[in-house]
Design a protein around this motif. Structure first.
Motif, PDB file in Angstrom:
ATOM      1  N   THR A  47       0.846  -1.301  -0.001  1.00  0.00           N
ATOM      2  CA  THR A  47      -0.010  -0.023  -0.223  1.00  0.00           C
ATOM      3  C   THR A  47       0.968   1.361   0.200  1.00  0.00           C
ATOM      4  O   THR A  47       0.634   2.199  -0.986  1.00  0.00           O
ATOM      5  CB  THR A  47      -0.961  -0.005   1.273  1.00  0.00           C
ATOM      6  OG1 THR A  47      -1.646  -1.281   1.098  1.00  0.00           O
ATOM      7  CG2 THR A  47      -1.909   1.058   1.373  1.00  0.00           C
ATOM      8  N   LYS A  48       1.827   1.247   0.868  1.00  0.00           N
ATOM      9  CA  LYS A  48       2.761   2.447   0.824  1.00  0.00           C
ATOM     10  C   LYS A  48       3.378   2.606  -0.539  1.00  0.00           C
ATOM     11  O   LYS A  48       3.653   3.678  -0.900  1.00  0.00           O
ATOM     12  CB  LYS A  48       4.032   2.185   1.798  1.00  0.00           C
ATOM     13  CG  LYS A  48       3.861   2.144   3.145  1.00  0.00           C
ATOM     14  CD  LYS A  48       4.890   2.023   4.094  1.00  0.00           C
ATOM     15  CE  LYS A  48       4.649   1.845   5.521  1.00  0.00           C
ATOM     16  NZ  LYS A  48       6.058   1.677   6.403  1.00  0.00           N
ATOM     17  N   TYR A  49       3.664   1.420  -1.222  1.00  0.00           N
ATOM     18  CA  TYR A  49       4.304   1.678  -2.611  1.00  0.00           C
ATOM     19  C   TYR A  49       3.529   2.211  -3.487  1.00  0.00           C
ATOM     20  O   TYR A  49       3.707   3.144  -4.343  1.00  0.00           O
ATOM     21  CB  TYR A  49       4.863   0.264  -3.039  1.00  0.00           C
ATOM     22  CG  TYR A  49       5.208   0.055  -4.517  1.00  0.00           C
ATOM     23  CD1 TYR A  49       6.452   0.453  -4.987  1.00  0.00           C
ATOM     24  CD2 TYR A  49       4.125  -0.363  -5.555  1.00  0.00           C
ATOM     25  CE1 TYR A  49       6.735   0.420  -6.418  1.00  0.00           C
ATOM     26  CE2 TYR A  49       4.653  -0.370  -6.676  1.00  0.00           C
ATOM     27  CZ  TYR A  49       5.877  -0.058  -7.211  1.00  0.00           C
ATOM     28  OH  TYR A  49       6.136   0.086  -8.616  1.00  0.00           O
ATOM     29  N   TRP A  50       2.283   1.835  -3.537  1.00  0.00           N
ATOM     30  CA  TRP A  50       1.102   2.424  -4.480  1.00  0.00           C
ATOM     31  C   TRP A  50       0.908   3.897  -4.230  1.00  0.00           C
ATOM     32  O   TRP A  50       0.620   4.606  -5.111  1.00  0.00           O
ATOM     33  CB  TRP A  50       0.011   1.578  -4.651  1.00  0.00           C
ATOM     34  CG  TRP A  50      -0.004   0.128  -5.080  1.00  0.00           C
ATOM     35  CD1 TRP A  50      -0.098  -1.125  -4.618  1.00  0.00           C
ATOM     36  CD2 TRP A  50       0.614  -0.084  -6.631  1.00  0.00           C
ATOM     37  NE1 TRP A  50       0.138  -2.086  -5.217  1.00  0.00           N
ATOM     38  CE2 TRP A  50       0.506  -1.478  -6.689  1.00  0.00           C
ATOM     39  CE3 TRP A  50       0.808   0.601  -7.553  1.00  0.00           C
ATOM     40  CZ2 TRP A  50       1.071  -1.984  -7.897  1.00  0.00           C
ATOM     41  CZ3 TRP A  50       1.080   0.044  -8.825  1.00  0.00           C
ATOM     42  CH2 TRP A  50       1.241  -1.261  -8.983  1.00  0.00           C
ATOM     43  N   LEU A  51       0.868   4.203  -2.759  1.00  0.00           N
ATOM     44  CA  LEU A  51       0.786   5.893  -2.535  1.00  0.00           C
ATOM     45  C   LEU A  51       1.733   6.626  -2.997  1.00  0.00           C
ATOM     46  O   LEU A  51       1.571   7.522  -3.237  1.00  0.00           O
ATOM     47  CB  LEU A  51       0.677   5.744  -0.867  1.00  0.00           C
ATOM     48  CG  LEU A  51      -0.627   5.422  -0.366  1.00  0.00           C
ATOM     49  CD1 LEU A  51      -0.694   5.316   1.302  1.00  0.00           C
ATOM     50  CD2 LEU A  51      -1.788   6.422  -0.777  1.00  0.00           C
ATOM     51  N   ILE A  52       3.062   6.002  -2.966  1.00  0.00           N
ATOM     52  CA  ILE A  52       4.205   6.609  -3.440  1.00  0.00           C
ATOM     53  C   ILE A  52       4.099   6.904  -5.013  1.00  0.00           C
ATOM     54  O   ILE A  52       4.296   8.008  -5.352  1.00  0.00           O
ATOM     55  CB  ILE A  52       5.606   5.799  -3.019  1.00  0.00           C
ATOM     56  CG1 ILE A  52       5.959   5.868  -1.593  1.00  0.00           C
ATOM     57  CG2 ILE A  52       6.646   6.324  -3.931  1.00  0.00           C
ATOM     58  CD1 ILE A  52       7.122   4.985  -1.142  1.00  0.00           C
ATOM     59  N   LEU A  53       3.567   5.690  -5.458  1.00  0.00           N
ATOM     60  CA  LEU A  53       3.525   6.040  -7.105  1.00  0.00           C
ATOM     61  C   LEU A  53       2.371   7.065  -7.298  1.00  0.00           C
ATOM     62  O   LEU A  53       2.521   7.924  -8.264  1.00  0.00           O
ATOM     63  CB  LEU A  53       3.173   4.764  -7.951  1.00  0.00           C
ATOM     64  CG  LEU A  53       4.135   3.754  -7.703  1.00  0.00           C
ATOM     65  CD1 LEU A  53       3.849   2.365  -8.500  1.00  0.00           C
ATOM     66  CD2 LEU A  53       5.446   4.479  -8.426  1.00  0.00           C
ATOM     67  N   CYS A  54       1.181   7.027  -6.539  1.00  0.00           N
ATOM     68  CA  CYS A  54       0.296   7.938  -6.901  1.00  0.00           C
ATOM     69  C   CYS A  54       0.643   9.389  -6.482  1.00  0.00           C
ATOM     70  O   CYS A  54       0.290  10.305  -7.131  1.00  0.00           O
ATOM     71  CB  CYS A  54      -1.185   7.496  -6.089  1.00  0.00           C
ATOM     72  SG  CYS A  54      -1.785   6.221  -6.580  1.00  0.00           S
ATOM     73  N   GLU A  55       1.346   9.709  -5.398  1.00  0.00           N
ATOM     74  CA  GLU A  55       1.910  10.774  -4.926  1.00  0.00           C
ATOM     75  C   GLU A  55       2.893  11.491  -6.030  1.00  0.00           C
ATOM     76  O   GLU A  55       2.888  12.663  -6.357  1.00  0.00           O
ATOM     77  CB  GLU A  55       2.675  10.942  -3.773  1.00  0.00           C
ATOM     78  CG  GLU A  55       1.641  10.633  -2.517  1.00  0.00           C
ATOM     79  CD  GLU A  55       2.528  10.297  -1.271  1.00  0.00           C
ATOM     80  OE1 GLU A  55       3.793  10.397  -1.320  1.00  0.00           O
ATOM     81  OE2 GLU A  55       1.873  10.113  -0.114  1.00  0.00           O
ATOM     82  N   LYS A  56       3.609  10.684  -6.889  1.00  0.00           N
ATOM     83  CA  LYS A  56       4.693  10.876  -7.970  1.00  0.00           C
ATOM     84  C   LYS A  56       3.983  11.332  -9.108  1.00  0.00           C
ATOM     85  O   LYS A  56       4.607  11.867 -10.137  1.00  0.00           O
ATOM     86  CB  LYS A  56       5.859  10.162  -7.884  1.00  0.00           C
ATOM     87  CG  LYS A  56       6.534   9.904  -6.741  1.00  0.00           C
ATOM     88  CD  LYS A  56       8.005   9.395  -6.929  1.00  0.00           C
ATOM     89  CE  LYS A  56       8.645   9.375  -5.753  1.00  0.00           C
ATOM     90  NZ  LYS A  56       9.129  10.610  -5.004  1.00  0.00           N
TER      91      LYS A  56
END
Length: 91
Positions: A47-56
């Motif tokens: 989930t952290k990984y997908w959030l980082i991708l969304c933030e970028k």
């Protein structure tokens, strides 16, 4: 269609955390409990990984408070896991 891949993955991993914690509450043994919490922590990291991708990405809305809440949940889950493993070794 490709645009929704990240959001779908985020939804799946994010809801899986809660589902696995819920399953852990009805574990058949300490080992089963630990296993389910470990799965929840893996889903948390995804989930952290997908959030980082969304933030970028410029095409996804972000919510900084959500990342903060996920990090807080991680601290809780990792504490539960370390305490459970320690308790299991002592008994």
């Amino acid at each position: 269609m490709k645009k929704f891949v990240r959001s779908r993955q985020l939804l799946k991993s994010g809801t899986s955390i809660g589902a696995n914690v819920h399953k852990a509450q009805n574990a058949e043994s300490k080992a089963d409990f630990i296993h389910k919490i470990k799965i929840a922590t893996k889903e948390l990291e995804e989930t952290k990984y997908w959030l980082i991708l969304c933030e970028k990405s410029n095409s996804y809305p972000t919510h900084k408070n959500l990342s903060s809440k996920v990090n807080e949940l991680g601290l809780i889950l990792y504490k539960i896991l370390s305490t459970s493993v320690k308790f299991r070794k002592e008994n």
